[in-house]
Design a protein around this motif. Sequence first.
Motif, short mmCIF file in Angstrom:
data_model
loop_
_atom_site.label_atom_id
_atom_site.label_comp_id
_atom_site.label_asym_id
_atom_site.label_seq_id
_atom_site.Cartn_x
_atom_site.Cartn_y
_atom_site.Cartn_z
N HIS A 115 0.79 -1.23 0.00
CA HIS A 115 0.00 0.00 0.00
C HIS A 115 0.83 1.29 0.00
N ALA A 116 2.12 1.22 0.22
CA ALA A 116 2.90 2.43 0.47
C ALA A 116 4.10 2.52 -0.46
N TRP A 117 4.30 3.75 -0.98
CA TRP A 117 5.40 4.04 -1.88
C TRP A 117 6.06 5.35 -1.44
N ALA A 118 7.34 5.48 -1.79
CA ALA A 118 8.08 6.70 -1.49
C ALA A 118 8.70 7.24 -2.77
N TYR A 119 8.43 8.52 -3.05
CA TYR A 119 9.02 9.24 -4.18
C TYR A 119 10.12 10.12 -3.57
N THR A 120 11.37 9.75 -3.83
CA THR A 120 12.50 10.46 -3.23
C THR A 120 13.48 10.89 -4.32
N ALA A 121 14.33 11.87 -3.99
CA ALA A 121 15.22 12.41 -5.02
C ALA A 121 16.49 12.99 -4.40
N GLU A 122 17.27 12.12 -3.78
CA GLU A 122 18.63 12.47 -3.32
C GLU A 122 18.66 13.75 -2.48
N GLY A 123 17.71 13.86 -1.57
CA GLY A 123 17.69 15.01 -0.66
C GLY A 123 16.77 16.13 -1.07
N ASP A 124 16.18 16.08 -2.26
CA ASP A 124 15.10 17.01 -2.60
C ASP A 124 13.83 16.59 -1.85
N PRO A 125 12.81 17.45 -1.79
CA PRO A 125 11.61 17.10 -1.03
C PRO A 125 10.93 15.83 -1.52
N ASN A 126 10.53 15.00 -0.57
CA ASN A 126 9.90 13.72 -0.85
C ASN A 126 8.39 13.85 -0.95
N THR A 127 7.78 12.87 -1.62
CA THR A 127 6.33 12.71 -1.68
C THR A 127 6.01 11.28 -1.29
N GLY A 128 4.98 11.10 -0.47
CA GLY A 128 4.52 9.77 -0.10
C GLY A 128 3.25 9.41 -0.84
N ILE A 129 3.07 8.12 -1.09
CA ILE A 129 1.88 7.63 -1.79
C ILE A 129 1.32 6.45 -1.02
N VAL A 130 0.01 6.51 -0.75
CA VAL A 130 -0.70 5.41 -0.12
C VAL A 130 -1.78 4.95 -1.09
N ILE A 131 -1.79 3.66 -1.41
CA ILE A 131 -2.76 3.09 -2.35
C ILE A 131 -3.66 2.15 -1.57
N GLN B 222 5.01 18.06 -4.16
CA GLN B 222 6.02 18.71 -4.99
C GLN B 222 5.64 20.20 -5.16
N ALA B 223 6.60 20.96 -5.67
CA ALA B 223 6.50 22.41 -5.56
C ALA B 223 5.66 23.07 -6.64
N THR B 224 5.44 22.40 -7.75
CA THR B 224 4.63 22.97 -8.82
C THR B 224 3.81 21.87 -9.47
N PRO B 225 2.69 22.22 -10.10
CA PRO B 225 1.93 21.20 -10.84
C PRO B 225 2.76 20.51 -11.91
N ALA B 226 3.64 21.23 -12.55
CA ALA B 226 4.48 20.61 -13.58
C ALA B 226 5.36 19.53 -12.97
N MET B 227 5.94 19.78 -11.79
CA MET B 227 6.77 18.77 -11.13
C MET B 227 5.93 17.62 -10.60
N ALA B 228 4.70 17.90 -10.21
CA ALA B 228 3.81 16.84 -9.72
C ALA B 228 3.47 15.83 -10.82
N GLN B 229 3.57 16.23 -12.07
CA GLN B 229 3.24 15.31 -13.15
C GLN B 229 4.13 14.06 -13.14
N ASP B 230 5.37 14.21 -12.67
CA ASP B 230 6.24 13.04 -12.61
C ASP B 230 5.78 12.08 -11.53
N VAL B 231 5.27 12.62 -10.43
CA VAL B 231 4.70 11.75 -9.39
C VAL B 231 3.49 11.02 -9.94
N ILE B 232 2.62 11.75 -10.62
CA ILE B 232 1.40 11.14 -11.17
C ILE B 232 1.76 10.05 -12.18
N ARG B 233 2.76 10.31 -13.01
CA ARG B 233 3.18 9.30 -13.99
C ARG B 233 3.59 8.01 -13.31
N ARG B 234 4.32 8.13 -12.21
CA ARG B 234 4.79 6.93 -11.51
C ARG B 234 3.64 6.24 -10.78
#
Length: 317
Positions: free
Chosen positions: A24-40, A51-63
Amino acid sequence: MSKAFASQADLEEKKVSFTQLSPHAWAYTAEGDPNTGIVIGDDAVMVIDTQATPAMAQDVIRRIREVTDKPIKYVVLSHYHAVRVLGASAYQPEHIIASHDTLDLIQERGEQDKASEIGRFPRLFRNVDSVPPGLTWPTLTFTGKMTLWLGSLEVQLLQLGRGHTKGDTVVWLPAERILFSGDLVEFDATPYAGDAYFSDWPQTLDNIAALRPLQLVPGRGAALQDEAAVAAGLAGTRSFIADVYAAVQAGAAAGQDLKTVYRQTLEAVRPKYGHWVIFDHCMPFDVSRAYDEATAHRDPRIWTAERDIAMWKALEQ
């Protein structure tokens, strides 16, 4: 200024990892940049920090879409900082959830914080024009605890005490003992404490430890995937906060001015923590806040873009 302001010189893109912690749980991490958590859950997805902008959030959504087609119904804001919240619109959630204390901070200082953070760290606000006008507002707030059920999966939103801000929220999956800490815990990354409560933060970390997480997703740094790693993340964050505040308190008690205290605190803590991500970015803000708390300001003062620059010039020139 003798060195580039905050992280304006940090232009190196980081490698993203999308790590599965449980069914149920995933971690979106980037070598010390801000993380995003995902619960399914059974019927919906929750995203923790956007993430800091909608454009950057698109990569989270893709994953997310690589592993599930369930709707993203919930976005949880661990706290109010712009780098955590301004990407929220990309997810088109049914609800954006935050503590009521976080709502208070958005109302009080959200606009100033937004301008301040974008100026500090341009790389983290890629395609900032994709951010809709205005601020990110929660549609649901809570105080203390909120429990959601994603089908049969219990998800607890908890306020365990003040630390990084007064509104900090953690997300806890009790059945799997997985915790998403926001910036209350960092790993091999310098805690930003410009809006912190230094004297409260260690007890809040003890409250996290009392849950006995098996895995923990920090605000920055790699996902901590066993109890030893979780303990190391908690201990490292606790020791940094304690060491910085002890050095600042000693200088303030001796009647030293902020610049003197800053230089002495840097000298004291750099050997132990200077290799951590964003150390040079955070320390002027951290020491300024610690000095305020040790002297005349129990509650954090509002950072504006103008105050940022004036402080940096005063301490770094």
